[in-house]
Structures are given as C-alpha cells and as structure tokens.
Design a protein around this motif. Structure first.
Motif, PDB file in Angstrom:
ATOM      1  N   LEU A   1       3.146   5.934  -3.065  1.00 55.56           N
ATOM      2  CA  LEU A   1       4.231   6.711  -3.676  1.00 55.56           C
ATOM      3  C   LEU A   1       4.044   6.835  -5.193  1.00 55.56           C
ATOM      4  O   LEU A   1       4.351   7.874  -5.782  1.00 55.56           O
ATOM      5  N   ARG A   2       3.537   5.757  -5.822  1.00 60.58           N
ATOM      6  CA  ARG A   2       3.289   5.812  -7.266  1.00 60.58           C
ATOM      7  C   ARG A   2       2.184   6.829  -7.599  1.00 60.58           C
ATOM      8  O   ARG A   2       2.275   7.599  -8.543  1.00 60.58           O
TER       9      ARG A   2
ATOM     10  N   LYS B   1       0.839  -1.205   0.000  1.00 55.38           N
ATOM     11  CA  LYS B   1       0.000   0.000   0.000  1.00 55.38           C
ATOM     12  C   LYS B   1       0.876   1.259   0.000  1.00 55.38           C
ATOM     13  O   LYS B   1       0.560   2.248  -0.668  1.00 55.38           O
ATOM     14  N   ALA B   2       1.961   1.200   0.744  1.00 58.70           N
ATOM     15  CA  ALA B   2       2.886   2.340   0.795  1.00 58.70           C
ATOM     16  C   ALA B   2       3.508   2.591  -0.577  1.00 58.70           C
ATOM     17  O   ALA B   2       3.628   3.738  -1.027  1.00 58.70           O
ATOM     18  N   GLU B   3       3.911   1.521  -1.253  1.00 57.84           N
ATOM     19  CA  GLU B   3       4.516   1.655  -2.580  1.00 57.84           C
ATOM     20  C   GLU B   3       3.506   2.195  -3.598  1.00 57.84           C
ATOM     21  O   GLU B   3       3.835   3.014  -4.452  1.00 57.84           O
TER      22      GLU B   3
ATOM     23  N   HIS C   1       1.787  14.497  -8.440  1.00 63.25           N
ATOM     24  CA  HIS C   1       1.683  15.735  -7.668  1.00 63.25           C
ATOM     25  C   HIS C   1       3.050  16.417  -7.558  1.00 63.25           C
ATOM     26  O   HIS C   1       4.083  15.800  -7.808  1.00 63.25           O
ATOM     27  N   ASP C   2       3.038  17.696  -7.143  1.00 63.39           N
ATOM     28  CA  ASP C   2       4.307  18.415  -6.998  1.00 63.39           C
ATOM     29  C   ASP C   2       5.082  17.927  -5.779  1.00 63.39           C
ATOM     30  O   ASP C   2       4.517  17.281  -4.880  1.00 63.39           O
ATOM     31  N   ALA C   3       6.396  18.242  -5.751  1.00 64.15           N
ATOM     32  CA  ALA C   3       7.313  17.709  -4.721  1.00 64.15           C
ATOM     33  C   ALA C   3       6.881  18.075  -3.302  1.00 64.15           C
ATOM     34  O   ALA C   3       6.923  17.240  -2.394  1.00 64.15           O
TER      35      ALA C   3
END
Length: 339
Positions: A23-24, A18-20, A29-31
C-alpha cells in the motif's frame, strides 16, 4: 514473466507487513491503478488460499487480505462522501438555476413533478417494518417477535435479508465483542429458518386478492359484512391496494397491524370452512367463500380472478355521477313539458 514483474514491483500478499508495504508503494500511483492492483492482489491471494495447506501461510495471507479489504472499504467510504458532496453541490446549483430560469416549459414541468411526487408518497403508508436488527441476541429475538403473525413468506424473506446484511458487516468488523454478538444473532436466525422449513410454514401463506376484486365482493356480500372487514377494506384502500403497506397500518382497536389481524382472522375461517363449497352452480362465490374474499383471500385465486370481475373505484364513482346527472337531465325536459 508476470510473476517476476510483480516481485520486482515489490507488491505482494504473503503477510500483513508485505500488504502494508504494498500500500505504501502504491501511494505514488493514481487512485484507479491502486484500486485495480489491490483487487488483483486480493483475487490472487484467494486463489493461493485454495491451494495452500500450511496453517501459518494461510494465517499470514488472511491477515494480508484483511489489510487490503480494509483499505478498499475506506476507499469506498471516502468515495461515497465525495459523491454525496458533489451531489449536494449539484443540487444547490440546480436549485439556483431553477429560481433564476423559471421561464422554461421543461423546467416548470419538472418543478410540478417534483412537487407532486412527494405528495403521492406521503398519502401512502410505508411498506417497511421497523424494529428489525441483528446486532446481538436480543435484537434477533426482538426481530422474530416483530415478525410473528405476519405473512410467512415475508418472515422468511426478512430473516434471509438480515442474515445477508449481518454477514457483510462481519467482513468489515474487527471488534471481537461485536463479531461474537452478530454471530449469535445469525445462529438464532438460522434456527428460525430451519424450523420454518421443517414445519412447512410457507403453506400457511395467504396470498392477497386484488383490491378491485374485493370491492366487487363487497357488493356481492351486501349486508353480510362485519365492521372489522369494513375497516380492513378501508385500510387496504388507504394502502392503494398495495398489500405490503398493510404491514405498517394499525388496526384502531387492537393496536396490531392489518397484515397480522388478517392472518389471525383467516386462520379461523380456513379451519371453519375447510370443507365448504367455494362456488355455486352459477359460478358465484358462496357465502362461506365471501367471508374469506372480504379479507382479500381465496383458496382458488386463479378461478376467482377468472370469474369475479373487478370494480374500479374511479369507474364506480363516475358511473354514479353519470346516473346522478342523468336524473337531472330527465328532470329538465319534463319541467319544460309542464311549462
């Protein structure tokens, strides 16, 4: 409502997968948004851990947290690289401007400061002891050996600092061997700190008297000063009166640094003069007290500061020059009288 929004967005931390996925999803979105979201998820994950007892759930959440922490660490590393590159570019541009525009008073003043400050630093010894580390058991033992004989308070401070650094490294290291080695080093340091407190080693610390007062004591001692004490005061002077720098200044004969040599000498003197009077009826330091003062130490530092004046080296030199020029001026009129 907030929870539903998070679920709709697809962000989460229930496990590593779920965490990975999170991140995808964040890549579009912007940094700044990505960073704030990941930090927010980490905060929520930590709160959930405090309320969860199921072992599987705890394990899954911790794995998710590790994914986020590694992502943040990589982000920070890239940020530092970019910052370093920008700083280098700025420095190069600044140097070019300085070469082209050397007419400005402000720029010429800053040039002088940039040239003079490094010279001042070069004249003084370093104040950081090298050879301290925590990568494994051997490094920890070598560290304690390197600290042996130094000021107890510094030993404790150095070891605590190394433990703090070691624990930070543990949070971003996944290599099992490295983790095991660092943990062994930490256990050695923890035992040192336990023994330190049990033996009350802080009481053996020898606070330094200022160099200006030590100079006065040299005049008071007159000829009653050993060659080793003279060498110590010379080293103290070369360190600019900054006692921390004595940790890297070596004694010529023994090869040990002056902080260690000083502590060894004071250990003998403190035992020898344990019952000695420190001041006479005129509030002057006794001969026994002067022996310790010449090592920049006194059992009564507050009283010493109050009763013994400081001798500033520059002032002393100026006084000597004035006396010398005074003699010359006396000679001149006398010569005129004779003529």
């Amino acid at each position: 409502m907030g929870k539903d929004d998070k679920e709709d967005s697809g962000f989460g931390f229930k496990d590593k997968a779920k965490a990975e996925d999170t991140l995808r999803l964040l890549e579009k979105h912007d940094a700044n948004y990505r960073r704030l979201t990941v930090r927010g998820l980490l905060g929520r994950a930590k709160r959930v851990l405090t309320m969860t007892k199921a072992e599987d759930k705890i394990k899954n959440i911790k794995e998710a947290m590790e994914v986020f922490e590694n992502w943040l660490a990589e982000l920070e590393k890239n940020k530092e690289k970019k910052t370093d590159k920008k700083e280098k570019d700025r420095e190069q541009k600044s140097e070019e401007k300085e070469r082209k525009k050397n007419k400005s008073d402000d720029e010429s003043d800053s040039d002088i400061e940039m040239e003079e400050k490094p010279k001042e630093k070069k004249e003084l010894p370093a104040d950081t002891v090298s050879g301290l580390g925590f990568k494994d058991q051997e490094a920890a033992n070598n560290t304690l050996k390197e600290l042996e004989g130094r000021d107890p308070d510094y030993q404790k401070l150095a070891v605590k600092g190394l433990i703090g650094r070691a624990k930070r490294v543990l949070t971003c290291t996944r290599d099992e061997t490295k983790l095991s080695n660092i943990k062994e080093a930490i256990s050695i340091f923890d035992k040192f700190l336990d023994d330190f407190d049990t033996m009350h080693l802080s009481k053996q610390n020898n606070p330094y008297i200022s160099l200006a007062i030590v100079r006065t004591c040299v005049h008071l001692a007159d000829a009653n000063i050993t060659e080793q004490q003279k060498a110590f005061i010379e080293a103290y002077t070369s360190a600019g009166g900054e006692y921390k720098r004595l940790r890297t200044v070596l004694e010529t004969e023994g090869g040990k640094t002056w902080d260690i040599v000083r502590n060894a000498a004071l250990k003998q003197l403190k035992e020898k003069h344990a019952d000695a009077k420190l001041f006479n009826e005129k509030d002057e330091p006794t001969a026994e007290h002067l022996e310790m003062l010449l090592w920049a130490y006194s059992p009564e530092p507050a009283r010493v500061k109050k009763l013994i004046p400081e001798t500033n080296e520059t002032k002393h030199d100026n006084d000597r020059k004035r006396r010398s020029s005074g003699h010359d001026s006396d000679d001149t009129p006398s010569k005129k009288k004779k003529e």
